[in-house]
Design a protein around this motif. Structure first.
Motif, PDB file in Angstrom:
ATOM      1  N   LYS A   1       0.822  -1.203   0.000  1.00 44.80           N
ATOM      2  CA  LYS A   1       0.000   0.000   0.000  1.00 44.80           C
ATOM      3  C   LYS A   1       0.860   1.259   0.000  1.00 44.80           C
ATOM      4  CE  LYS A   1      -3.927  -2.383   0.723  1.00 44.80           C
ATOM      5  NZ  LYS A   1      -4.483  -2.564   2.079  1.00 44.80           N
ATOM      6  N   THR A   2       2.003   1.215   0.683  1.00 49.44           N
ATOM      7  CA  THR A   2       2.914   2.355   0.663  1.00 49.44           C
ATOM      8  C   THR A   2       3.421   2.578  -0.755  1.00 49.44           C
ATOM      9  OG1 THR A   2       3.629   1.957   2.937  1.00 49.44           O
ATOM     10  CG2 THR A   2       5.093   3.271   1.574  1.00 49.44           C
ATOM     11  N   GLY A   3       3.803   1.488  -1.406  1.00 47.63           N
ATOM     12  CA  GLY A   3       4.272   1.584  -2.788  1.00 47.63           C
ATOM     13  C   GLY A   3       3.211   2.194  -3.683  1.00 47.63           C
ATOM     14  N   GLU A   4       1.983   1.720  -3.542  1.00 45.55           N
ATOM     15  CA  GLU A   4       0.867   2.275  -4.326  1.00 45.55           C
ATOM     16  C   GLU A   4       0.708   3.760  -4.055  1.00 45.55           C
ATOM     17  OE1 GLU A   4      -3.206   0.418  -5.165  1.00 45.55           O
ATOM     18  OE2 GLU A   4      -2.487  -0.768  -3.486  1.00 45.55           O
TER      19      GLU A   4
ATOM     20  N   GLY B   1      -1.036   2.043   4.238  1.00 42.95           N
ATOM     21  CA  GLY B   1       0.180   2.629   3.671  1.00 42.95           C
ATOM     22  C   GLY B   1      -0.093   3.743   2.676  1.00 42.95           C
ATOM     23  N   ARG B   2      -1.158   3.589   1.870  1.00 41.11           N
ATOM     24  CA  ARG B   2      -1.359   4.614   0.837  1.00 41.11           C
ATOM     25  C   ARG B   2      -1.972   5.899   1.406  1.00 41.11           C
ATOM     26  NH1 ARG B   2      -5.068   0.775  -2.550  1.00 41.11           N
ATOM     27  NH2 ARG B   2      -6.209   0.084  -0.750  1.00 41.11           N
ATOM     28  N   ASP B   3      -2.637   5.782   2.566  1.00 40.30           N
ATOM     29  CA  ASP B   3      -3.224   6.990   3.170  1.00 40.30           C
ATOM     30  C   ASP B   3      -2.159   7.951   3.671  1.00 40.30           C
ATOM     31  OD1 ASP B   3      -5.774   5.851   2.874  1.00 40.30           O
ATOM     32  OD2 ASP B   3      -5.529   4.752   4.755  1.00 40.30           O
ATOM     33  N   ILE B   4      -0.986   7.388   4.013  1.00 40.10           N
ATOM     34  CA  ILE B   4       0.067   8.217   4.586  1.00 40.10           C
ATOM     35  C   ILE B   4       0.372   9.401   3.683  1.00 40.10           C
ATOM     36  CG2 ILE B   4       2.459   8.247   5.428  1.00 40.10           C
ATOM     37  CD1 ILE B   4       2.297   5.210   5.739  1.00 40.10           C
TER      38      ILE B   4
ATOM     39  N   LYS C   1      11.875   3.344   3.634  1.00 39.61           N
ATOM     40  CA  LYS C   1      12.765   2.851   2.586  1.00 39.61           C
ATOM     41  C   LYS C   1      11.955   2.428   1.352  1.00 39.61           C
ATOM     42  CE  LYS C   1      16.482   2.893   5.355  1.00 39.61           C
ATOM     43  NZ  LYS C   1      16.943   1.675   6.040  1.00 39.61           N
ATOM     44  N   THR C   2      10.775   1.866   1.572  1.00 44.63           N
ATOM     45  CA  THR C   2       9.919   1.496   0.444  1.00 44.63           C
ATOM     46  C   THR C   2       9.527   2.748  -0.333  1.00 44.63           C
ATOM     47  OG1 THR C   2       9.031  -0.418   1.613  1.00 44.63           O
ATOM     48  CG2 THR C   2       7.737   0.408  -0.227  1.00 44.63           C
TER      49      THR C   2
END
Lengths: 353, 353
Positions: free
Chosen positions: A250-253, B227-230, B250-251
């Motif tokens: 999800k971070t990558g997205e 993760g994507r909300d961040i 890092k990601t």
């Protein structure tokens, strides 16, 4: 052990596709399946509501004998509690599809979007592969040099070292047999490359993975990898627990989306830019496609006693076609049987960990 | 309690900068400090090897009375084991800087790159803030709408719910007093937004954070974030353990780097593109700057009984200047004392967790 694959190779492959999921709806799934069926020997079983699917098939199927409609009267909604829904909805499309594999009427299932329902249907209908404790979702992601398989992306959030060890084996079987990497390099996601880095789980897993493997080991353990290494092409399989994997995904997205939006904003800031940007649009679209893992052919649920490929909720027909192709390769190369054998062959980890 | 800040506000602020770190070397750090000193009331103490720093200062200092050289004869290398190095190298630049704060000769330290050494020097010289169990590194990251503070980015890899609860408090104090958010929205990083999502640690932390806070609560808990909300600007403070935070950081770096490299490749694919791309280069450079968190002013080590701002290894003079400004704001707003008070005021978490 039954000699794997020999029998199936001579028969027609059959793939059951749960047609009732995805943001774009069943007709889009149907279109993707029909595209996969064109010129393929595989028999596709499209499982879902005939009232919705029949018109779509009638419109574009003519001549395609290898797409068959299998009626299912129920749909598990995205908000449902998966295990409960599985019990209460025996005629849900994903449940019907999974049952067809159990009854040897299909060799694999493909389903879009509802990961929880796919997991419940697969696990509760097929059970786990003998020797594997917990399932994992493996997501093929883009890297600078090709594809990296990230697992677990969310099936098992609380893991022990043994689970991660098994993920490494299953992930490398998948990378070898479906992605097509000769001897996959397996990395353990950590907060630093040094062996001393990691939380308790990662340190213990590192100790398991670095024990000498057999000479014909199916993978090479390259040690800890940091988040940024995942996308640099240094590694073919990146292993972590389902919590961390989901956060990475999800971070990558999120970051990719942010960067693309900021590009759009920067390149749309002044009117004079337009004539320069317009001719470059196809290149920018290619970029977007290249990093959109939704189009990469779906993510397998590994560790269950059958083949289940899960497509991203955003999947369009093209992505559905890719997911069908992935399922075909997974069946051809018999990843379930291979995983079972590989786990048997591995040295038993010390019982105290 | 001592009324915070009143005394210091009337005195000249003093910031000790460890000049001996960073990929670009001490002269680059010196240039950043000199830039920070121009037009500032703050007194900067540049700690390091006079043989290296004196020529640089002589060359560009003339007229700047508020930059002073403090000799330190040792340097902790990136490969050193931090706690050991701290014991064996009492005259290392970062140790000398930390000791100046302890001896009330400085109000904060700024150091580049060696996070382990900075943590060892700060923790072992100053100790922790009373009521706070573990330190956290808070990294200000770019989002679509501004800045999001991610913590912990790697100080404490194995956490309990109480640690994460304290990170939420410290992170919100930082967001309020240094980033400048009136009432920070705190999110807990998880593998799904629903309260039921998360690993064991996250579920227990969620229970702690959602208990009713006092009316003048310094932050608002908005629940789990993915993760994507961040990066979407929905949250001002994103809380997680140091393992997950480091992987997120890092990601994010890795994906941003990959996307920018792929853009470069796509826009350099054909010679005809060049005249279209060239005029857009300043816009693309602005984009790169905007997402480069190395330039965002350094990351504070929170939870220690003093102010320590850690700059990224890649820091150039501009980033060093920003880190000095961050240190000034942190001293002005007395984040150590504010964190101590906030932790005291919080309802005590149930002891069983």
């Amino acid at each position: 052990l039954i000699p794997a694959g020999t029998d199936k190779a001579s028969k027609t492959m059959r793939i059951a596709v749960d047609a009732m999921g995805g943001d774009k709806g069943p007709p889009e799934v149907a279109r993707g399946v029909i595209e996969a069926a064109r010129g393929s020997q595989t028999h596709f079983l499209l499982v879902g509501d005939p009232a919705v699917l029949e018109p779509e098939l009638a419109r574009i199927r003519p001549g395609l004998a290898n797409v068959e409609l299998v009626p299912a009267s129920q749909v598990i909604e995205m908000t449902a509690q998966p295990a409960l829904a599985f019990k209460r909805m025996p005629d849900a499309s994903v449940v019907v599809a999974a049952r067809m594999v159990k009854e040897k009427k299909a060799d694999a299932i493909v389903t879009i979007a509802n990961t929880g329902a796919a997991m419940a249907a697969s696990l509760l209908t097929w059970g786990r592969i003998k020797g594997i404790d917990r399932p994992a979702i493996a997501v093929p992601l883009p890297s600078l040099t090709g594809t990296v398989v990230l697992l677990d992306a969310g099936a098992t959030v609380d893991c022990d070292p043994n689970n991660l060890f098994e993920f490494a084996i299953m992930g490398s079987v998948y990378a070898q047999n479906v992605v097509g990497v000769h001897k996959p390099r397996v990395g353990l996601i950590s907060n630093g490359e040094e062996e001393s880095k990691g939380n308790t789980l990662v340190k213990r897993t590192h100790a398991l993975l670095k024990q000498p493997l057999t000479e014909d080991s199916p993978f090479e353990f390259i040690g800890n990898v940091e988040g940024r290494d995942i996308f640099r092409g240094h590694v073919d399989v990146a292993v972590c627990d389902g919590f961390v994997g989901n956060v990475v995904l999800k971070t990558g997205e999120g970051v990719a989306e942010m960067v693309l939006r900021l590009i759009k904003a920067e390149l749309g800031r002044h009117a004079w830019m337009k004539p320069f940007v317009l001719p470059l649009m196809p290149a920018l679209r290619r970029l977007r496609q290249r990093i959109d893992y939704a189009e990469r052919g779906g993510a397998p649920l590994l560790g269950v006693n059958g083949i289940c490929i899960i497509g991203h909720g955003r999947s369009d027909a093209y992505a559905v076609t890719n997911a069908c192709r992935t399922a075909e390769r997974a069946v051809q190369n018999n990843i379930v049987e291979t995983s079972r054998q590989r786990v048997c062959e591995m040295p038993t980890p010390p019982p105290t960990i």
